[in-house]
Write a protein that holds these residues in place. Structure first.
Motif, PDB file in Angstrom:
ATOM      1  N   LEU A   1      62.917  30.811  33.669  1.00  8.91           N
ATOM      2  CA  LEU A   1      62.549  29.556  33.470  1.00  8.91           C
ATOM      3  C   LEU A   1      60.760  29.289  33.797  1.00  8.91           C
ATOM      4  N   VAL A   2      59.842  29.827  33.938  1.00  7.64           N
ATOM      5  CA  VAL A   2      58.881  29.704  34.065  1.00  7.64           C
ATOM      6  C   VAL A   2      57.848  29.004  32.802  1.00  7.64           C
ATOM      7  N   PRO A   3      58.238  30.196  31.810  1.00 14.80           N
ATOM      8  CA  PRO A   3      58.017  29.815  30.188  1.00 14.80           C
ATOM      9  C   PRO A   3      57.693  28.250  30.099  1.00 14.80           C
ATOM     10  N   LEU A   4      59.838  28.331  29.971  1.00 14.01           N
ATOM     11  CA  LEU A   4      60.173  26.592  30.183  1.00 14.01           C
ATOM     12  C   LEU A   4      59.248  25.661  30.675  1.00 14.01           C
ATOM     13  N   MET A   5      58.932  26.369  32.547  1.00 15.22           N
ATOM     14  CA  MET A   5      58.657  25.084  32.985  1.00 15.22           C
ATOM     15  C   MET A   5      56.335  24.775  32.446  1.00 15.22           C
ATOM     16  N   GLY A   6      55.871  25.509  31.806  1.00 16.34           N
ATOM     17  CA  GLY A   6      54.557  25.725  31.182  1.00 16.34           C
ATOM     18  C   GLY A   6      54.941  24.624  30.438  1.00 16.34           C
ATOM     19  N   GLU A   7      55.787  24.595  29.140  1.00 19.77           N
ATOM     20  CA  GLU A   7      56.048  23.875  28.056  1.00 19.77           C
ATOM     21  C   GLU A   7      56.414  21.689  29.007  1.00 19.77           C
ATOM     22  N   VAL A   8      57.288  22.534  29.702  1.00 19.91           N
ATOM     23  CA  VAL A   8      58.049  21.204  30.253  1.00 19.91           C
ATOM     24  C   VAL A   8      56.296  19.636  30.828  1.00 19.91           C
ATOM     25  N   ARG A   9      55.401  20.786  31.542  1.00 22.69           N
ATOM     26  CA  ARG A   9      54.379  20.326  31.910  1.00 22.69           C
ATOM     27  C   ARG A   9      53.332  19.819  31.252  1.00 22.69           C
TER      28      ARG A   9
ATOM     29  N   ALA B   1      66.779  27.565  39.919  1.00 21.07           N
ATOM     30  CA  ALA B   1      66.660  25.912  40.611  1.00 21.07           C
ATOM     31  C   ALA B   1      65.173  26.280  41.306  1.00 21.07           C
ATOM     32  N   LEU B   2      65.045  26.942  41.723  1.00 18.75           N
ATOM     33  CA  LEU B   2      63.796  27.172  42.227  1.00 18.75           C
ATOM     34  C   LEU B   2      62.025  27.733  41.610  1.00 18.75           C
ATOM     35  N   GLU B   3      62.917  28.096  40.413  1.00 14.71           N
ATOM     36  CA  GLU B   3      61.771  27.876  38.664  1.00 14.71           C
ATOM     37  C   GLU B   3      61.182  26.939  38.234  1.00 14.71           C
ATOM     38  N   ILE B   4      61.870  26.384  38.050  1.00 18.56           N
ATOM     39  CA  ILE B   4      62.494  24.497  37.793  1.00 18.56           C
ATOM     40  C   ILE B   4      61.826  23.415  38.873  1.00 18.56           C
ATOM     41  N   ILE B   5      62.357  23.576  40.335  1.00 17.83           N
ATOM     42  CA  ILE B   5      61.048  22.635  40.888  1.00 17.83           C
ATOM     43  C   ILE B   5      59.663  23.152  41.275  1.00 17.83           C
ATOM     44  N   ARG B   6      59.544  24.821  41.566  1.00 13.26           N
ATOM     45  CA  ARG B   6      58.025  24.790  41.859  1.00 13.26           C
ATOM     46  C   ARG B   6      57.398  24.722  40.483  1.00 13.26           C
ATOM     47  N   GLY B   7      57.921  24.576  39.296  1.00 12.12           N
ATOM     48  CA  GLY B   7      56.759  24.724  37.641  1.00 12.12           C
ATOM     49  C   GLY B   7      57.036  22.895  38.188  1.00 12.12           C
ATOM     50  N   CYS B   8      57.268  21.935  38.813  1.00 16.92           N
ATOM     51  CA  CYS B   8      57.038  20.545  38.616  1.00 16.92           C
ATOM     52  C   CYS B   8      55.783  21.024  39.579  1.00 16.92           C
ATOM     53  N   LYS B   9      54.891  22.128  39.586  1.00 12.21           N
ATOM     54  CA  LYS B   9      54.176  21.597  41.039  1.00 12.21           C
ATOM     55  C   LYS B   9      52.043  21.405  39.506  1.00 12.21           C
ATOM     56  N   GLY B  10      51.896  19.693  40.591  1.00 12.04           N
ATOM     57  CA  GLY B  10      50.906  19.507  39.366  1.00 12.04           C
ATOM     58  C   GLY B  10      51.103  18.418  38.417  1.00 12.04           C
ATOM     59  N   LEU B  11      52.315  17.523  38.648  1.00 13.09           N
ATOM     60  CA  LEU B  11      53.203  16.594  37.805  1.00 13.09           C
ATOM     61  C   LEU B  11      52.200  15.547  38.598  1.00 13.09           C
TER      62      LEU B  11
ATOM     63  N   ASN C   1      56.126  26.778  53.136  1.00 12.03           N
ATOM     64  CA  ASN C   1      57.081  27.584  52.134  1.00 12.03           C
ATOM     65  C   ASN C   1      56.518  28.897  52.393  1.00 12.03           C
ATOM     66  N   ALA C   2      56.923  30.227  52.986  1.00 10.09           N
ATOM     67  CA  ALA C   2      55.914  31.249  52.602  1.00 10.09           C
ATOM     68  C   ALA C   2      56.220  31.619  51.436  1.00 10.09           C
ATOM     69  N   SER C   3      57.010  31.093  50.338  1.00  7.27           N
ATOM     70  CA  SER C   3      56.576  32.078  48.707  1.00  7.27           C
ATOM     71  C   SER C   3      56.141  31.303  48.067  1.00  7.27           C
ATOM     72  N   THR C   4      55.501  30.252  48.010  1.00  9.10           N
ATOM     73  CA  THR C   4      54.440  29.243  47.809  1.00  9.10           C
ATOM     74  C   THR C   4      53.038  29.069  48.085  1.00  9.10           C
ATOM     75  N   GLY C   5      52.982  28.722  49.621  1.00  7.03           N
ATOM     76  CA  GLY C   5      52.577  28.636  50.746  1.00  7.03           C
ATOM     77  C   GLY C   5      51.903  27.530  50.502  1.00  7.03           C
ATOM     78  N   ALA C   6      52.934  26.468  50.452  1.00  3.22           N
ATOM     79  CA  ALA C   6      53.231  24.818  50.852  1.00  3.22           C
ATOM     80  C   ALA C   6      52.923  24.757  51.713  1.00  3.22           C
ATOM     81  N   ALA C   7      52.070  23.977  52.372  1.00  6.43           N
ATOM     82  CA  ALA C   7      52.111  23.848  53.774  1.00  6.43           C
ATOM     83  C   ALA C   7      52.300  21.729  53.712  1.00  6.43           C
ATOM     84  N   PRO C   8      53.144  21.160  53.349  1.00  2.00           N
ATOM     85  CA  PRO C   8      53.788  19.605  53.336  1.00  2.00           C
ATOM     86  C   PRO C   8      53.213  18.787  54.764  1.00  2.00           C
TER      87      PRO C   8
ATOM     88  N   ASN D   1      67.236  23.486  50.771  1.00  2.00           N
ATOM     89  CA  ASN D   1      66.350  24.062  50.604  1.00  2.00           C
ATOM     90  C   ASN D   1      65.403  23.346  49.035  1.00  2.00           C
ATOM     91  N   LEU D   2      66.594  22.640  48.333  1.00  6.65           N
ATOM     92  CA  LEU D   2      65.924  22.636  47.034  1.00  6.65           C
ATOM     93  C   LEU D   2      65.094  21.212  47.220  1.00  6.65           C
TER      94      LEU D   2
END
Length: 381
Positions: free
Chosen positions: A284-292, A330-340, A137-144, A366-367
């Motif tokens: 939706l980055v602020p929203l996902m902060g609240e969701v976390r 959609a990417l902001e929502i899913i990436r905002g779940c990182k750490g859950l 994932n070139a945007s987040t650096g994730a290497a699953p 992609n999602l």
């Protein structure tokens, strides 16, 4: 010949995966650089009945897996995208979740749809389009694929003529998956499937939190006298105590309604409902902060209905609603779940025949990759 097949198949998966070649239904195309002068490619189709292996192309040899315990999608620089068995991201196909940290699994059913059918073909098309998805994932650096053991474990065998029986078959299949401590990433299929999946997940983890992206709340009670269809899964989950209702958020909800207060049931249960109007023209980055914060460190399930997105981006679905989310959101929502503490994910309601471009399925692929990238244990580069 059979001996050669078993040797070849053993190179496709790490020893830790516990794969027995006798159980293998189909071997996907895999390629990783080998430290030799031989070109790297393997295309093999295995018939369990006949015990046959198609020969590789002249001048090719099976790929090496030296130095890695993980399955790695092949690079299109080495293996042409149209080549090989159509698995998710061209990963190896394994007969079970044994030895895996995460697994892609298809649930090809649309018996529960209320409008346009076709989601039974979603898993197949998502897999086809996933050949475009690369390993990092070139945007987040994730290497699953440097972090988790991942494979495609095929589809749940379903009863297309009996929806309750299909739910039983799904539940039993997922009980085996979660019992092996593997996180399922599901290719739907209509949204009915989330109900039996959550039955299996909650059996292991207890009531789970839910991040639900959708145009609809899917909390109806009955339709045409039936209590199980794609508009009721989360009401059934509430009734069976599968959800931690204080940790449920529904994002992107919109559309006309048969009820003057369509969100009352959800709000009465303690769900947080985020209508699409509250998402328009904003990050939706602020929203996902609240969701976390809301989800905490307890188990969470992520369910993503492709109709949560605007049909301009995802027309290939059965119950489209205008004025939806964007792919970036959609990417902001899913990436905002990182750490859950994510214990399962699904991507549902892709109906390919309503989008001849294939873009809806490509978006879905992609999602699903993004979901894989936010699972616990995934490293970043």
């Amino acid at each position: 010949m059979r001996h050669l097949l078993w040797v070849g198949c053993s190179r496709l998966l790490p020893r830790e995966a516990g794969l027995h070649a006798r159980k293998l239904a189909v071997t996907a195309t895999v390629a990783t650089p080998c430290r030799s002068l031989w070109p790297t490619a393997l295309v093999a189709t295995f018939s369990a009945a006949a015990g046959l292996l198609q020969p590789t192309a002249p001048g090719h040899r099976p790929p090496c897996r030296r130095g890695s315990q993980f399955n790695v999608p092949p690079s299109a620089l080495l293996v042409a995208r149209p080549v090989g068995v159509c698995s998710m991201m061209k990963l190896p196909v394994q007969a079970s979740a044994e030895g895996l940290d995460a697994a892609f699994v298809g649930v090809p059913i649309d018996t529960g749809t209320s409008n346009r059918p076709g989601a039974r073909f979603g898993p197949r098309q998502i897999r086809a389009e996933s050949a475009m998805v690369r390993r990092y994932n070139a945007s987040t650096g994730a290497a699953p694929f440097d972090s988790l053991r991942v494979a495609d474990i095929g589809d749940v065998n379903l009863n297309l003529y009996n929806l309750p029986d299909s739910c039983r078959l799904i539940r039993e299949s997922y009980q085996k998956i979660v019992a092996s401590s593997c996180v399922p990433l599901t290719l739907g299929g209509d949204h009915t499937i989330t109900y039996p999946i959550l039955q299996a997940v909650a059996e292991k983890h207890g009531p789970v939190g839910l991040v639900h992206v959708d145009a609809h709340t899917d909390t109806g009670d009955t339709a045409l006298g039936e209590k199980i269809y794609h508009g009721t899964p989360f009401r059934r989950c509430v009734e069976e105590g599968l959800l931690d209702c204080s940790r449920v958020v529904q994002i992107g909800i919109r559309g006309s309604s048969y009820d003057p207060d369509p969100y009352k049931y959800c709000q009465d249960q303690g769900f947080r409902v985020v209508p699409a109007e509250e998402c328009w023209s904003k990050s939706l980055v602020p929203l996902m902060g609240e969701v976390r914060q809301q989800m905490g460190d307890k188990p969470v399930y992520l369910s993503f209905d492709i109709d949560g997105l605007d049909p301009a981006y995802a027309p290939g679905t059965g119950t489209p609603e205008i004025a939806g989310l964007t792919p970036a959101q959609a990417l902001e929502i899913i990436r905002g779940c990182k750490g859950l503490n994510i214990v399962g994910c699904d991507l549902v309601e892709v109906a390919p025949m309503y989008d001849v471009s294939g873009n809806t399925a490509l978006l879905g692929a992609n999602l699903l990759f993004e979901m894989l990238c936010v699972l616990p244990g995934v490293k970043t580069k």
